[in-house]
Design a protein around this motif. Structure first.
Motif, PDB file in Angstrom:
ATOM      1  N   ASN A 137       6.076  -3.924   5.239  1.00  0.00           N
ATOM      2  CA  ASN A 137       4.937  -4.086   4.326  1.00  0.00           C
ATOM      3  C   ASN A 137       3.740  -4.743   5.025  1.00  0.00           C
ATOM      4  O   ASN A 137       3.168  -5.725   4.551  1.00  0.00           O
ATOM      5  CB  ASN A 137       5.345  -4.920   3.102  1.00  0.00           C
TER       6      ASN A 137
ATOM      7  N   SER B 222       0.832  -1.203   0.000  1.00  0.00           N
ATOM      8  CA  SER B 222       0.000   0.000   0.000  1.00  0.00           C
ATOM      9  C   SER B 222       0.867   1.254   0.000  1.00  0.00           C
ATOM     10  O   SER B 222       2.063   1.203   0.328  1.00  0.00           O
ATOM     11  CB  SER B 222      -0.885   0.016   1.245  1.00  0.00           C
ATOM     12  N   PRO B 223       0.285   2.407  -0.348  1.00  0.00           N
ATOM     13  CA  PRO B 223       1.033   3.675  -0.217  1.00  0.00           C
ATOM     14  C   PRO B 223       1.564   3.887   1.198  1.00  0.00           C
ATOM     15  O   PRO B 223       2.662   4.423   1.387  1.00  0.00           O
ATOM     16  CB  PRO B 223      -0.009   4.725  -0.601  1.00  0.00           C
ATOM     17  N   LYS B 224       0.814   3.463   2.203  1.00  0.00           N
ATOM     18  CA  LYS B 224       1.259   3.592   3.589  1.00  0.00           C
ATOM     19  C   LYS B 224       2.516   2.749   3.834  1.00  0.00           C
ATOM     20  O   LYS B 224       3.463   3.194   4.504  1.00  0.00           O
ATOM     21  CB  LYS B 224       0.139   3.164   4.538  1.00  0.00           C
ATOM     22  N   ASP B 225       2.510   1.492   3.299  1.00  0.00           N
ATOM     23  CA  ASP B 225       3.710   0.646   3.418  1.00  0.00           C
ATOM     24  C   ASP B 225       4.924   1.335   2.803  1.00  0.00           C
ATOM     25  O   ASP B 225       5.997   1.411   3.412  1.00  0.00           O
ATOM     26  CB  ASP B 225       3.495  -0.693   2.692  1.00  0.00           C
TER      27      ASP B 225
ATOM     28  N   ASP C 293       0.594  -3.844   5.492  1.00  0.00           N
ATOM     29  CA  ASP C 293      -0.681  -3.901   4.774  1.00  0.00           C
ATOM     30  C   ASP C 293      -0.657  -5.006   3.708  1.00  0.00           C
ATOM     31  O   ASP C 293      -1.628  -5.753   3.541  1.00  0.00           O
ATOM     32  CB  ASP C 293      -0.975  -2.551   4.106  1.00  0.00           C
TER      33      ASP C 293
ATOM     34  N   SER D 277       5.462   4.418   2.165  1.00  0.00           N
ATOM     35  CA  SER D 277       5.871   5.674   2.824  1.00  0.00           C
ATOM     36  C   SER D 277       6.859   5.438   3.961  1.00  0.00           C
ATOM     37  O   SER D 277       7.557   6.359   4.385  1.00  0.00           O
ATOM     38  CB  SER D 277       4.633   6.403   3.356  1.00  0.00           C
ATOM     39  N   LYS D 278       6.937   4.234   4.468  1.00  0.00           N
ATOM     40  CA  LYS D 278       7.822   3.920   5.583  1.00  0.00           C
ATOM     41  C   LYS D 278       9.219   3.511   5.133  1.00  0.00           C
ATOM     42  O   LYS D 278      10.121   3.343   5.965  1.00  0.00           O
ATOM     43  CB  LYS D 278       7.210   2.795   6.429  1.00  0.00           C
TER      44      LYS D 278
ATOM     45  N   VAL E 271      -7.162  -1.792   3.580  1.00  0.00           N
ATOM     46  CA  VAL E 271      -5.804  -1.369   3.973  1.00  0.00           C
ATOM     47  C   VAL E 271      -5.105  -0.602   2.854  1.00  0.00           C
ATOM     48  O   VAL E 271      -3.894  -0.368   2.904  1.00  0.00           O
ATOM     49  CB  VAL E 271      -4.947  -2.585   4.394  1.00  0.00           C
ATOM     50  N   GLY E 272      -5.838  -0.209   1.841  1.00  0.00           N
ATOM     51  CA  GLY E 272      -5.277   0.624   0.785  1.00  0.00           C
ATOM     52  C   GLY E 272      -4.454  -0.104  -0.255  1.00  0.00           C
ATOM     53  O   GLY E 272      -3.642   0.512  -0.959  1.00  0.00           O
TER      54      GLY E 272
END
Length: 642
Positions: free
Chosen positions: A374, A360-363, A376, A365-366, A443-444
């Motif tokens: 990873n 995901s984009p959230k993954d 999500d 971004s980290k 979860v995106g």
């Protein structure tokens, strides 16, 4: 009599795209002998070999019960070309005569890339470009898909390296391009009488080099392509449609023949795998396994050449113990197959679904902070894994991969190739995948299945399964069968999932959701030699390790392989105690291999190995009885008894 020195140059003209095989139809049969293939009509007799001890038959095996006394048979190291006992040209010409002038002495496939008499820049460019295509290796008498296990002695890429030369390494010295049972019998007798290592090759599609052997004679069964559709096969245990096929038939050829007659059959997912060799003898999982069991479950009869050169039938009523052993005991071990009769099934529509998803984009971004967990991405995978028993019990066979993302460091990509659903509609397949799509959305993670219905199995198989890339020499894989019991409790499932995630996050995954139960195969627990762990499996998973492509030092390679065995594979073994491993896709150094590959079936298999092959005519690495022999530290030397 001249023996052909086959060069790569002469082979390219014969390499053409696969064409449909001629298929015959027979209305009724009650036994294998009712359907005689052309290759079975030409056999070696006692009268033929009366004056030729080089190809004479061996002792009869009927009174040999496989007891410890059998081991008193004299076994010795196999003869190699540098020995004075190596057969003379005259003796090889005798084999060539009995083999119908089908004895050849092939150059290694990469020889055209090394400066010398065989060098040819244009042909080298072709070999190099096609190296990952399995057809290139299948159409060569000795080439195999895994050059690591041949010794890497003639890789095309090494032709331009100063000081490197091409040599046979583990490739066979001679090959009999068998066209009938007589050719196989002559080759078996010659190898036994001359004390030469013998190997068998159909396609060479094996990850452990079983179709190769230093200083060996090879029997190539690839030309045994006859197929007969039997509309009604009647025996004590089965009545229904069946197919009799030569042992050189590949999966795509069997599928095409069955489809043309309105049937489907159990064979592999791989496009070019040799169905009639080690695949079916080693058990064989299939896109149809969740509804019809393992490939070995389908066998009704074998026609086999034994270690003494005799051509016999093995079925439930004749040589029944051999029939049992060759349905799961592994190829190149008990005899050389000439033909097989298997069950066929009425064709049915199949729906397949394919999809790919990434972190995901959230993954992502980290990543800048060094966090590549990873979470999500793995949340979606965990939910999908949780559905495996339910999906497999509905007849699903899914084939999927997780590999490092090609463009984003730290990311991985999940690819479904495909979700294969016999007898299901588009709506039914989408419903089975709906909860996974829902979790992904929550979860995106972007996940959009492409689901397509096909009118029959063959069309769906052609659309769903890509041809595999082969020829790598810097990879060692290993696998594990994960049992249904691990889905029975949250604690077991979580421990298993954590082990898979830990290993795959640092490597890759090739896996299958599959349930080849006894009920699916319509078979009892002791009816064949298939590893019992398969019957409780809902996930077959493969991972591995890689190293620099330029490494040729086997000391370094063996260290890498041992690290895989002791690290990632042990992690998987720890969370699946009592399970096992698929023989064809195992870790080369799997510990407790007899238990891992055959489980409770091994003691009987070992006894039958000594009964049917007391002299050790048939040997492959990682096979029943292989512990009685050695081939050196790198498995590339002379074959000797332990």
């Amino acid at each position: 009599m001249k023996i052909s020195q086959v060069s790569v140059l002469g082979l390219f003209a014969a390499m053409t795209s696969a064409a449909a095989l001629p298929v015959e139809t027979q209305e009724v049969a009650t036994r294998s002998s009712d359907v005689v293939l052309p290759a079975e009509k030409i056999v070696l007799t006692d009268a033929d070999v009366h004056d030729y001890p080089e190809v004479s038959f061996g002792k009869e095996l009927e009174d040999n019960d496989g007891s410890a006394a059998v081991r008193s048979y004299k076994r010795s190291c196999k003869v190699i070309p540098s020995d004075r006992e190596w057969p003379s040209k005259v003796k090889w010409s005798i084999l060539n005569f009995f083999a119908g002038k089908q004895l050849v002495k092939p150059d290694p496939i990469g020889d055209v890339c090394f400066h010398g008499l065989a060098y040819n820049a244009a042909k080298c460019a072709n070999v190099t470009a096609e190296w990952s295509d399995s057809d290139l290796h299948i159409n060569h008498p000795t080439s195999i898909i895994s050059p690591l296990n041949q010794g890497m002695t003639c890789l095309p890429v090494d032709g331009s390296v100063v000081g490197r030369k091409c040599s046979l390494g583990g490739y066979p010295v001679y090959v009999v391009n068998a066209r009938n049972a007589k050719h196989i019998q002559a080759a078996v007798n010659f190898a036994r009488n001359m004390n030469i290592r013998l190997v068998v090759k159909n396609t060479g599609h094996d990850f452990h080099g079983k179709a190769s052997g230093f200083g060996s004679l090879s029997i190539r069964t690839h030309h045994l392509k006859d197929i007969v559709i039997i509309k009604k096969y009647r025996s004590k245990r089965y009545t229904g449609p069946a197919i009799k096929a030569g042992s050189g038939v590949q999966g795509f050829e069997l599928y095409a023949a069955a489809h043309a007659a309105g049937f489907m059959a159990v064979a592999g997912e791989g496009v070019t795998i040799g169905w009639g060799g080690g695949y079916i003898q080693g058990g064989g999982h299939s896109p149809l396994s969740s509804i019809h069991g393992m490939a070995a479950d389908q066998v009704l009869a074998y026609e086999v050449v034994l270690s003494n050169g005799r051509f016999i039938t093995a079925d439930p009523d004749t040589n029944s113990d051999l029939f049992w052993a060759m349905r799961g005991g592994g190829g190149g071990t008990f005899g050389v197959l000439v033909s097989i009769i298997v069950k066929a099934f009425p064709d049915k529509p199949v729906t397949i679904s394919t999809f790919t998803f990434n972190p995901s984009p959230k993954d992502i971004s980290k990543y800048a902070a060094g966090n590549t967990a990873n979470d999500d991405f793995w949340t979606v995978i965990k939910h999908y894994f949780s559905l495996f028993p339910k999906h497999a019990d509905k007849g699903i066979y899914s084939y999927f991969k997780i590999f490092p993302n090609a463009t984003t460091s730290g990311a991985q990509t999940f690819t479904m190739l495909p979700f294969f659903a016999p007898g299901k509609t588009v709506a039914e397949v989408n419903a089975l995948l709906a909860s996974t799509v829902k979790v992904a959305k929550s979860v995106g993670v972007s996940l959009t299945p492409k689901t397509v219905a096909y009118p029959g199995f063959y069309e769906a198989w052609k659309a769903g399964f890509p041809q595999e890339l082969v020829g790598v020499w810097n990879v060692q894989s290993g696998s594990r069968l994960f049992p249904r019991q691990n889905w029975d409790s949250t604690a077991k499932f979580d421990a298993q999932f954590d082990a898979i995630r830990e290993v795959v996050s640092a490597a890759y995954l090739i896996a299958f959701n599959i349930a080849p139960t006894l009920a699916a195969g319509k078979i009892t627990a002791n009816e064949n030699a298939v590893l019992p762990a398969w019957r409780n499996t809902v996930m077959h998973a493969i991972t591995g390790t890689r190293w620099d492509i330029n490494i040729r030092d086997y000391n370094i390679i063996r260290a890498k392989q041992k690290a895989l065995t002791d690290g990632p594979m042990q992690r998987w073994r720890d969370v699946s105690p009592g399970s096992g491993v698929y023989l064809a896709e195992c870790d080369y150094n799997e510990p407790n291999r007899q238990e891992a590959f055959w489980g409770s079936k091994y003691p009987r298999l070992y006894k039958l190995k000594h009964k049917y092959d007391p002299l050790g005519v048939f040997f492959t690495e990682i096979s029943v009885g292989s512990e009685d022999w050695r081939t050196g530290n790198d498995h590339l030397g002379r074959l000797c008894p332990v």
